[in-house]
Design an enzyme around this catalytic site. Structure first.
Site, PDB file in Angstrom:
ATOM      1  N   GLU A  31      -5.960  -1.576   0.040  1.00 35.75           N
ATOM      2  CA  GLU A  31      -5.079  -1.900  -1.094  1.00 35.75           C
ATOM      3  C   GLU A  31      -5.841  -1.716  -2.409  1.00 35.75           C
ATOM      4  OE1 GLU A  31      -2.442  -2.123  -2.542  1.00 35.75           O
ATOM      5  OE2 GLU A  31      -1.511  -4.103  -2.448  1.00 35.75           O
ATOM      6  N   ASP A  32      -5.103  -1.550  -3.485  1.00 34.14           N
ATOM      7  CA  ASP A  32      -5.755  -1.374  -4.787  1.00 34.14           C
ATOM      8  C   ASP A  32      -6.268  -2.688  -5.371  1.00 34.14           C
ATOM      9  OD1 ASP A  32      -3.173  -2.344  -5.213  1.00 34.14           O
ATOM     10  OD2 ASP A  32      -2.638  -0.877  -6.752  1.00 34.14           O
TER      11      ASP A  32
ATOM     12  N   ASP B 248      -3.882  -9.754  -6.514  1.00 33.38           N
ATOM     13  CA  ASP B 248      -3.609 -10.503  -7.742  1.00 33.38           C
ATOM     14  C   ASP B 248      -3.197 -11.923  -7.335  1.00 33.38           C
ATOM     15  OD1 ASP B 248      -3.129 -10.831 -10.495  1.00 33.38           O
ATOM     16  OD2 ASP B 248      -1.080 -10.114 -10.341  1.00 33.38           O
TER      17      ASP B 248
ATOM     18  N   PHE C  78      -4.880  -7.110 -17.134  1.00 36.71           N
ATOM     19  CA  PHE C  78      -4.027  -6.119 -16.484  1.00 36.71           C
ATOM     20  C   PHE C  78      -4.729  -4.776 -16.563  1.00 36.71           C
ATOM     21  CE2 PHE C  78      -0.661  -3.162 -15.622  1.00 36.71           C
ATOM     22  CZ  PHE C  78      -0.010  -3.795 -14.576  1.00 36.71           C
ATOM     23  N   VAL C  79      -5.039  -4.221 -15.410  1.00 32.40           N
ATOM     24  CA  VAL C  79      -5.821  -2.976 -15.377  1.00 32.40           C
ATOM     25  C   VAL C  79      -5.005  -1.806 -14.832  1.00 32.40           C
ATOM     26  CG1 VAL C  79      -8.095  -4.073 -15.264  1.00 32.40           C
ATOM     27  CG2 VAL C  79      -6.813  -3.677 -13.149  1.00 32.40           C
TER      28      VAL C  79
ATOM     29  N   ARG D 277      -1.834   6.136 -13.132  1.00 36.76           N
ATOM     30  CA  ARG D 277      -2.439   6.132 -11.795  1.00 36.76           C
ATOM     31  C   ARG D 277      -3.521   7.203 -11.661  1.00 36.76           C
ATOM     32  NH1 ARG D 277       0.721   2.851  -8.422  1.00 36.76           N
ATOM     33  NH2 ARG D 277       2.957   2.906  -8.752  1.00 36.76           N
TER      34      ARG D 277
HETATM   35  P1  IMP Z   1       0.098  -9.674  -5.787  1.00 40.16           P
HETATM   36  O1  IMP Z   1       1.201  -9.743  -4.781  1.00 40.16           O
HETATM   37  O2  IMP Z   1       0.364 -10.547  -6.964  1.00 40.16           O
HETATM   38  O3  IMP Z   1      -1.274  -9.892  -5.205  1.00 40.16           O
HETATM   39  O4  IMP Z   1       0.200  -8.252  -6.428  1.00 40.16           O
HETATM   40  C1  IMP Z   1      -0.376  -7.184  -5.890  1.00 40.16           C
HETATM   41  C2  IMP Z   1       0.239  -5.929  -6.456  1.00 40.16           C
HETATM   42  O5  IMP Z   1       0.591  -6.067  -7.835  1.00 40.16           O
HETATM   43  C3  IMP Z   1      -0.781  -4.830  -6.403  1.00 40.16           C
HETATM   44  O6  IMP Z   1      -0.663  -4.114  -5.216  1.00 40.16           O
HETATM   45  C4  IMP Z   1      -0.455  -4.019  -7.636  1.00 40.16           C
HETATM   46  O7  IMP Z   1       0.489  -3.035  -7.310  1.00 40.16           O
HETATM   47  C5  IMP Z   1       0.156  -4.982  -8.607  1.00 40.16           C
HETATM   48  N1  IMP Z   1      -0.841  -5.445  -9.605  1.00 40.16           N
HETATM   49  C6  IMP Z   1      -1.434  -6.659  -9.687  1.00 40.16           C
HETATM   50  N2  IMP Z   1      -2.279  -6.725 -10.705  1.00 40.16           N
HETATM   51  C7  IMP Z   1      -2.251  -5.506 -11.296  1.00 40.16           C
HETATM   52  C8  IMP Z   1      -2.945  -4.940 -12.426  1.00 40.16           C
HETATM   53  O8  IMP Z   1      -3.788  -5.553 -13.091  1.00 40.16           O
HETATM   54  N3  IMP Z   1      -2.625  -3.650 -12.699  1.00 40.16           N
HETATM   55  C9  IMP Z   1      -1.729  -2.920 -11.993  1.00 40.16           C
HETATM   56  N4  IMP Z   1      -1.063  -3.408 -10.932  1.00 40.16           N
HETATM   57  C10 IMP Z   1      -1.322  -4.694 -10.596  1.00 40.16           C
HETATM   58 MG    MG Z   2       0.061  -1.958  -5.211  1.00 36.87          MG
END
Ligand code: IMP
Ligand code: MG
Length: 174
Positions: free
Chosen positions: A96-97, A100, A150-151, A163
């Site tokens: 995963e990237d 968060d 936010f990156v 991207r």
């Molecule tokens: P989570 O469910 O809140 O952990 O969100 C995860 C998803 O939100 C990641 O797979 C990203 O696609 C997106 N995301 C969370 N933080 C960022 C950020 O700083 N930049 C871009 N996408 C983000």
């Molecule tokens: Mg994602």
């Protein structure tokens, strides 16, 4: 005006991805690894990471929708595409990237665990622990732990843009 300030350079990413590849290759020695890339954000990291793996590696994809076109998480997760083949009995590494709030990965890992893989681990390029709301999935491999910004870049987007940046930068909406 929207600007992007470099947080992690392309060179730093390359070095860290090679380190992770070496570590993962060691950990899965003698096994066949099934890498599951989480689209779309995980695509660049996955493409680079799997090329650093020395053992037998298979590749599958999942696509999850969780964000709209803003920087605020909706909290709703939808599996837009599931793995093509059953992962029962396989050694699976989810790639995963970013983690968060942890909501997305928590759902993804539960969904995959239900298919009874032999093992299930998680590699994330970035970890934003300060933002965590769901704590039930701890990444096994982390590229970089970053503060709450936010990156974008290297697979990560803002409204589907950025991207393709070869580095990771902090987005300033101006
Ligand atoms: P989570 O469910 O809140 O952990 O969100 C995860 C998803 O939100 C990641 O797979 C990203 O696609 C997106 N995301 C969370 N933080 C960022 C950020 O700083 N930049 C871009 N996408 C983000
Ligand atoms: Mg994602």
């Amino acid at each position: 005006m929207e600007t992007v300030k470099t947080l992690i350079s392309a060179e730093e990413i390359k070095k860290r991805v090679a380190e992770l590849g070496k570590q993962i290759s060691e950990d899965y020695k003698g096994k066949t690894l099934t890498a599951v890339c989480i689209l779309k954000g995980g695509i660049i990291f996955t493409a680079d990471l799997v090329r650093e793996l020395s053992g037998e590696t298979k590749l599958d994809f999942m696509e999850i929708s969780s964000y709209g076109d803003s920087t605020v998480s909706s909290g709703t997760i939808k599996i837009a595409r599931d793995v093509e083949y059953t992962i029962e009995g396989l050694d699976v590494l989810v790639i995963e990237d970013i983690i968060d709030t942890g909501r997305t990965l928590s759902n993804v890992m539960k969904h995959l665990l239900a298919q009874k893989p032999n093992s299930l681990r998680l590699a994330t390029l970035l970890d934003k622990p300060d933002r965590r709301l769901v704590n039930d999935c701890i990444p096994d491999y982390v590229g970089f732990t970053i503060p709450d910004h936010f990156v974008v870049g290297y697979g990560l987007d803002y409204a589907q843009r950025y991207r393709n940046l070869p580095y990771i930068g902090i987005l300033d909406l101006g």
